[in-house]
Write a protein that holds these residues in place. Structure first.
Motif, PDB file in Angstrom:
ATOM      1  N   LYS A  92      53.069 -14.788 -92.155  1.00 48.11           N
ATOM      2  CA  LYS A  92      53.975 -14.840 -93.311  1.00 48.11           C
ATOM      3  C   LYS A  92      55.426 -14.854 -92.834  1.00 48.11           C
ATOM      4  CE  LYS A  92      55.604 -13.539 -97.597  1.00 48.11           C
ATOM      5  NZ  LYS A  92      56.977 -13.118 -97.850  1.00 48.11           N
ATOM      6  N   LEU A  93      55.730 -13.968 -91.899  1.00 48.37           N
ATOM      7  CA  LEU A  93      57.084 -13.885 -91.355  1.00 48.37           C
ATOM      8  C   LEU A  93      57.541 -15.228 -90.792  1.00 48.37           C
ATOM      9  CD1 LEU A  93      59.571 -12.288 -90.271  1.00 48.37           C
ATOM     10  CD2 LEU A  93      58.194 -11.710 -88.268  1.00 48.37           C
ATOM     11  N   TYR A  94      56.694 -15.820 -89.955  1.00 47.26           N
ATOM     12  CA  TYR A  94      57.092 -17.022 -89.208  1.00 47.26           C
ATOM     13  C   TYR A  94      57.106 -18.261 -90.099  1.00 47.26           C
ATOM     14  CZ  TYR A  94      57.389 -20.089 -85.118  1.00 47.26           C
ATOM     15  OH  TYR A  94      57.792 -21.001 -84.178  1.00 47.26           O
ATOM     16  N   SER A  95      56.082 -18.413 -90.918  1.00 48.57           N
ATOM     17  CA  SER A  95      55.938 -19.664 -91.667  1.00 48.57           C
ATOM     18  C   SER A  95      56.950 -19.762 -92.803  1.00 48.57           C
ATOM     19  CB  SER A  95      54.516 -19.796 -92.215  1.00 48.57           C
ATOM     20  OG  SER A  95      54.232 -18.736 -93.095  1.00 48.57           O
ATOM     21  N   THR A  96      57.278 -18.638 -93.437  1.00 40.71           N
ATOM     22  CA  THR A  96      58.220 -18.713 -94.558  1.00 40.71           C
ATOM     23  C   THR A  96      59.628 -19.032 -94.052  1.00 40.71           C
ATOM     24  OG1 THR A  96      58.501 -16.307 -94.488  1.00 40.71           O
ATOM     25  CG2 THR A  96      56.914 -17.174 -96.060  1.00 40.71           C
ATOM     26  N   ARG A  97      59.965 -18.472 -92.920  1.00 40.84           N
ATOM     27  CA  ARG A  97      61.274 -18.781 -92.338  1.00 40.84           C
ATOM     28  C   ARG A  97      61.334 -20.256 -91.946  1.00 40.84           C
ATOM     29  NH1 ARG A  97      62.718 -14.684 -87.902  1.00 40.84           N
ATOM     30  NH2 ARG A  97      60.811 -15.572 -87.054  1.00 40.84           N
ATOM     31  N   LEU A  98      60.242 -20.746 -91.390  1.00 39.97           N
ATOM     32  CA  LEU A  98      60.198 -22.140 -90.963  1.00 39.97           C
ATOM     33  C   LEU A  98      60.298 -23.087 -92.162  1.00 39.97           C
ATOM     34  CD1 LEU A  98      59.841 -24.370 -88.906  1.00 39.97           C
ATOM     35  CD2 LEU A  98      57.372 -23.935 -88.929  1.00 39.97           C
ATOM     36  N   GLY A  99      59.600 -22.770 -93.244  1.00 38.77           N
ATOM     37  CA  GLY A  99      59.678 -23.595 -94.450  1.00 38.77           C
ATOM     38  C   GLY A  99      61.114 -23.730 -94.933  1.00 38.77           C
ATOM     39  N   ARG A 100      61.837 -22.624 -94.898  1.00 39.56           N
ATOM     40  CA  ARG A 100      63.245 -22.665 -95.302  1.00 39.56           C
ATOM     41  C   ARG A 100      64.062 -23.496 -94.309  1.00 39.56           C
ATOM     42  NH1 ARG A 100      65.539 -16.966 -97.417  1.00 39.56           N
ATOM     43  NH2 ARG A 100      67.285 -18.376 -97.748  1.00 39.56           N
ATOM     44  N   SER A 101      63.749 -23.374 -93.033  1.00 36.77           N
ATOM     45  CA  SER A 101      64.501 -24.141 -92.028  1.00 36.77           C
ATOM     46  C   SER A 101      64.317 -25.640 -92.231  1.00 36.77           C
ATOM     47  CB  SER A 101      64.028 -23.787 -90.612  1.00 36.77           C
ATOM     48  OG  SER A 101      64.311 -22.450 -90.329  1.00 36.77           O
ATOM     49  N   ILE A 102      63.089 -26.043 -92.555  1.00 41.59           N
ATOM     50  CA  ILE A 102      62.823 -27.471 -92.732  1.00 41.59           C
ATOM     51  C   ILE A 102      63.597 -27.999 -93.940  1.00 41.59           C
ATOM     52  CG2 ILE A 102      61.044 -29.181 -93.294  1.00 41.59           C
ATOM     53  CD1 ILE A 102      59.064 -27.458 -91.662  1.00 41.59           C
ATOM     54  N   ALA A 103      63.538 -27.255 -95.042  1.00 37.20           N
ATOM     55  CA  ALA A 103      64.255 -27.692 -96.245  1.00 37.20           C
ATOM     56  C   ALA A 103      65.755 -27.765 -95.962  1.00 37.20           C
ATOM     57  CB  ALA A 103      63.978 -26.728 -97.394  1.00 37.20           C
ATOM     58  N   ASN A 104      66.261 -26.756 -95.300  1.00 36.73           N
ATOM     59  CA  ASN A 104      67.680 -26.708 -94.976  1.00 36.73           C
ATOM     60  C   ASN A 104      68.071 -27.882 -94.079  1.00 36.73           C
ATOM     61  OD1 ASN A 104      70.351 -25.411 -94.592  1.00 36.73           O
ATOM     62  ND2 ASN A 104      69.612 -25.171 -92.504  1.00 36.73           N
ATOM     63  N   TYR A 105      67.208 -28.190 -93.103  1.00 41.25           N
ATOM     64  CA  TYR A 105      67.557 -29.262 -92.184  1.00 41.25           C
ATOM     65  C   TYR A 105      67.487 -30.626 -92.859  1.00 41.25           C
ATOM     66  CZ  TYR A 105      68.266 -31.977 -88.057  1.00 41.25           C
ATOM     67  OH  TYR A 105      68.800 -32.860 -87.163  1.00 41.25           O
ATOM     68  N   ALA A 106      66.547 -30.783 -93.781  1.00 39.90           N
ATOM     69  CA  ALA A 106      66.469 -32.053 -94.523  1.00 39.90           C
ATOM     70  C   ALA A 106      67.795 -32.303 -95.250  1.00 39.90           C
ATOM     71  CB  ALA A 106      65.307 -32.019 -95.510  1.00 39.90           C
ATOM     72  N   LEU A 107      68.337 -31.262 -95.851  1.00 45.36           N
ATOM     73  CA  LEU A 107      69.620 -31.422 -96.544  1.00 45.36           C
ATOM     74  C   LEU A 107      70.729 -31.762 -95.552  1.00 45.36           C
ATOM     75  CD1 LEU A 107      69.942 -28.794 -99.415  1.00 45.36           C
ATOM     76  CD2 LEU A 107      69.363 -31.210 -99.501  1.00 45.36           C
TER      77      LEU A 107
END
Lengths: 366, 396
Positions: B324-339
């Motif tokens: 949970k710790l790792y994947s949720t942070r990563l999901g946010r990173s991907i969305a942020n990087y797409a922007l």
């Protein structure tokens, strides 16, 4: 879906762990840093006698023909103990290169000895890539002569033969050069992690045409021969991280400041929780790459990711560990500095982060 | 060691994918398969989605791991996981807490009457539940919850407030934790009740979020609950709340949405062009994508550890916290990087002219914020890893 080891794999892990614990304690790690050869003969002999050196060499040439996953388990233990030996150079990379590029007679001549640990075969392929792009080492297949200088050659001072990469008239070539051939000079290269790295000069070294092979394998992390190296180095970094994490947890639990263990402070415990999380994911990333290679599934991309991730994590954890240890972490008497310096060695050798990222993204956007 | 699913599991998955392919032919498929809704895509929050779940029930996909005595199929928990992995990968509602923690708690601890009333309805996908745990003063410190439940004759009377009840505005039943003994230590005075969501003493008010997700606060004004609707034993509620992870150990931890998000980023970079070249040609972008690819694969490994542990019958507490710790942070990173890759135009919302990918990533960057907060914040996950995984002598 089953992420457990087999009984045989558990036994292999246990065997190598016991060898490392009995022959490669922290004092040995420190002692070797100050020696010229930085080579522990007793440990190496044990690896040979125990059949470990034979692991990835094919049974037709005196090897045990075991899997990449077995190799990963062995290197995880090496990493845990910071045990250094010519294993990666001789039993992994040279064995893999020779199996792919060598003539049958060369394989028969050298591989069985390498599998017993009696022959130390060292690949010599790195040059100063900051000043030139083509290898400056010249291999003349007609006269059977090698000329040039190789850098960062591991364990060169105890090598029996070198596998030298260079430019021939018809493209790159590899030359099998006995270490006692006239014209070879070896000079130690002082380095960041106090590893046994040497500059090796070849001045008109005559070896004969039979010892020269066309380079169907190039020395880079995209090649077949480097596959095992990526997996081994990733697993070694995982093992080192595992040990470093454990000793940092112990320190954080024992060290008291402001009247309580510093583990009490989330500024200490949370970075360790982060590193532990990444470590467990990356451990299985390395296993998965090995499992894929053993099962003849696409593995190269996974192995490149594992090496990149493992080395990056080890460096980050080492930074956290040094910081948590404070002054002791900076001191040469503390253990974290051993890991900290080796972490950078892991990052830069056998595929830098930039190199691996370029390959990984090529695969993604292919 | 084997990172692959068995032939039998893959065959089951294939059948289920065929079922979903049929579903995708329907005229209401766009409402049912909606990955752009991010976390909300999991909810059974409209008539089309309810009907979809009923069709799943009719096809026999609900209650795979329940005992036959209760109408289940007694299949290993991995089958529950495979269903939800596929559903969440396609942005469809998942088989949720009714079959999961609520149904399984009723099976383990509930009275015969509760079993008779609720289990058939759950299996038929006739009812949806809302989960009432959090309160204004009880977030990460959940056991400090204060919703009062007082005995009055045969009934209980509930007064107080719940917070962040996502499903309150469409659910049929409220699974709610309340304090039944104010004198006992905080973990030992909690009980669980089932309350009909249309009870006149309940007031549901909307809480808007920056992710366009609706959540709710729920006020309890003398809500009388018959004694039969206290679940299991009085004051044993905290145990039931904690056991939920045990019951959900397979089904909650899917990786599909994360893989889909990463793949969408790759597609974006292939399609979007700047200065005549696709963004994917930029070496700086390629290097960052390589990092995100590595992290996505690492997240997959952490998820496999949860599943592998669960298959063995263990409760993967630390494994789940790590994932949970790792994947949720990563999901946010991907969305942020797409922007970041889209640049200023990325700011445009869905519906605005010129919004790239119809504002999907603009929405994603807002919507993924909740992932590192809800369901146990990242800090709580780190505490679990530190204490239970590493044996660090942490404080709280």
């Amino acid at each position: 879906m089953d992420l457990d080891l087999t009984e045989e794999q558990e036994m292999l892990r246990g065997t190598v762990r016991r060898m490392c614990e009995s022959l490669f304690d922290p004092q040995t790690v420190r002692r070797l840093e100050h020696e010229d050869d930085k080579f522990d003969r007793a440990f190496w002999d044990e690896l040979g006698a125990g059949g470990i050196c034979a692991l990835r060499i094919d049974p037709d040439h005196g090897g045990a023909g075991m899997g990449a996953l077995d190799l990963a388990l062995v290197f995880e233990e090496f990493g845990r103990a910071l045990a250094s030996s010519p294993f990666l150079s001789s039993c992994v990379l040279s064995a893999s290169l020779l199996s792919r590029i060598g003539s049958e007679s060369a394989k028969r001549e050298w591989l069985p000895g390498m599998a017993r640990g009696e022959v130390v075969a060292i690949p010599a392929w790195q040059e100063n890539d900051l000043i030139g792009d083509a290898p400056a080492t010249a291999i003349d297949p007609v006269r059977g002569v090698v000329n040039g200088e190789k850098l960062l050659v591991p364990f060169a001072s105890v090598a029996d033969i070198f596998l030298v990469h260079g430019a021939g008239p018809d493209g790159d070539a590899w030359a099998l050069v006995p270490a006692d051939a006239p014209g070879i000079s070896i000079v130690a290269q002082s380095n960041h992690a106090s590893q046994p790295l040497f500059a090796v000069r070849f001045d008109d070294v005559r070896i004969g045409a039979a010892a020269i092979f066309a380079a169907t394998e190039v020395p880079d992390p995209g090649s077949e021969a480097f596959g095992d190296v990526l997996i081994a180095v990733a697993a070694e970094a995982v093992g080192a991280a595992d040990r470093l994490l454990a000793l940092t947890v112990d320190y954080a639990n024992q060290r008291k400041q402001f009247g309580r263990p510093i583990a009490n402070f989330q500024a200490v415990s949370h970075p360790l929780a982060d590193c532990a999380t990444e470590l467990e994911g990356i451990r299985y990333l390395a296993y998965q790459a090995a499992w894929a290679k053993d099962g003849n599934m696409p593995w190269r991309h996974l192995a490149q990711m594992a090496k990149l991730q493992a080395a990056t994590l080890l460096r980050r954890l080492a930074t956290v560990s040094v910081q948590i240890h404070g002054g002791i972490g900076y001191s040469i008497d503390g253990d974290p500095q051993l890991f900290y310096r080796r972490a950078k060695h892991h990052e830069l050798m056998y595929g830098t982060a930039d190199d691996l990222k370029a390959r990984i993204s090529d695969h993604i956007f292919a | 060691m084997n990172f692959a699913f068995s032939d039998e599991e893959m065959g089951f998955l294939k059948d289920f994918q065929d079922h979903l392919a049929q579903e995708r032919q329907r005229s209401d498929a766009a409402v049912i398969f909606a990955p752009h809704r991010e976390t909300d895509s999991w909810l059974v929050d409209g008539p089309e989605r309810r009907a979809f779940m009923k069709r799943l029930a009719q096809a026999g996909y609900i209650g795979m791991s329940w005992a036959r005595d209760y109408g289940g199929r007694e299949r290993p928990g991995i089958y529950d996981y495979l269903l939800n992995e596929e559903l969440s990968s396609q942005g469809a509602p998942i088989i949720g807490k009714g079959v999961g923690c609520i149904g399984k708690t009723i099976i383990a601890h509930g009275s015969d009457r509760l079993k008779r009333e609720f289990l058939p309805q759950i299996l038929a996908a006739d009812i949806e539940f809302a989960l009432g745990y959090s309160e204004p003063g009880a977030g990460s410190d959940l056991a400090s919850l204060r919703l009062r439940a007082e005995r009055k004759g045969e009934n209980w009377v509930l007064n107080g407030q719940k917070m962040w009840t996502t499903s309150a505005h469409f659910a049929d039943w409220y699974w709610v934790a309340a304090r039944t003994d104010a004198e006992a230590p905080k973990h030992k005075g909690i009980s669980v009740f089932l309350v009909p969501m249309d009870h006149p003493g309940l007031t549901v008010t909307e809480v808007k979020t920056m992710g366009d997700h609706r959540t709710n606060q729920v006020f309890f004004d003398n809500v009388d609950v018959p004694g039969d609707y206290l679940v299991g034993e009085e004051n044993a509620g905290w145990r039931y709340v904690c056991e939920a992870l045990d019951y959900e150990r397979f089904a909650l931890y899917t990786v599909g949405p994360l893989l889909l998000k990463f793949q969408s980023l790759v597609e974006l970079l292939k399609l979007a062009r700047r200065g005549g070249a696709p963004l994917a040609a930029d070496p700086v972008i390629r290097a960052r994508v390589a990092e995100l690819a590595c992290e996505t694969e690492t997240a997959t490994m952490l998820q496999r550890r949860v599943i592998a542990r669960a298959i063995k019958g263990d409760v993967p507490t630390v494994e789940a916290a790590m994932y949970k710790l790792y994947s949720t942070r990563l999901g946010r990173s991907i969305a942020n990087y797409a922007l970041d890759c889209l640049g200023p135009l990325g700011l445009l919302r869905s519906g605005a002219p010129h919004a790239p990918f119809d504002g999907r990533w603009e929405m994603s960057d807002r919507a993924t914020v909740v992932d590192t907060i809800g369901g146990g914040s990242s800090e709580i996950q780190k505490n679990i890893v530190a204490r239970r995984g590493l044996g660090l002598l942490v404080g709280a």
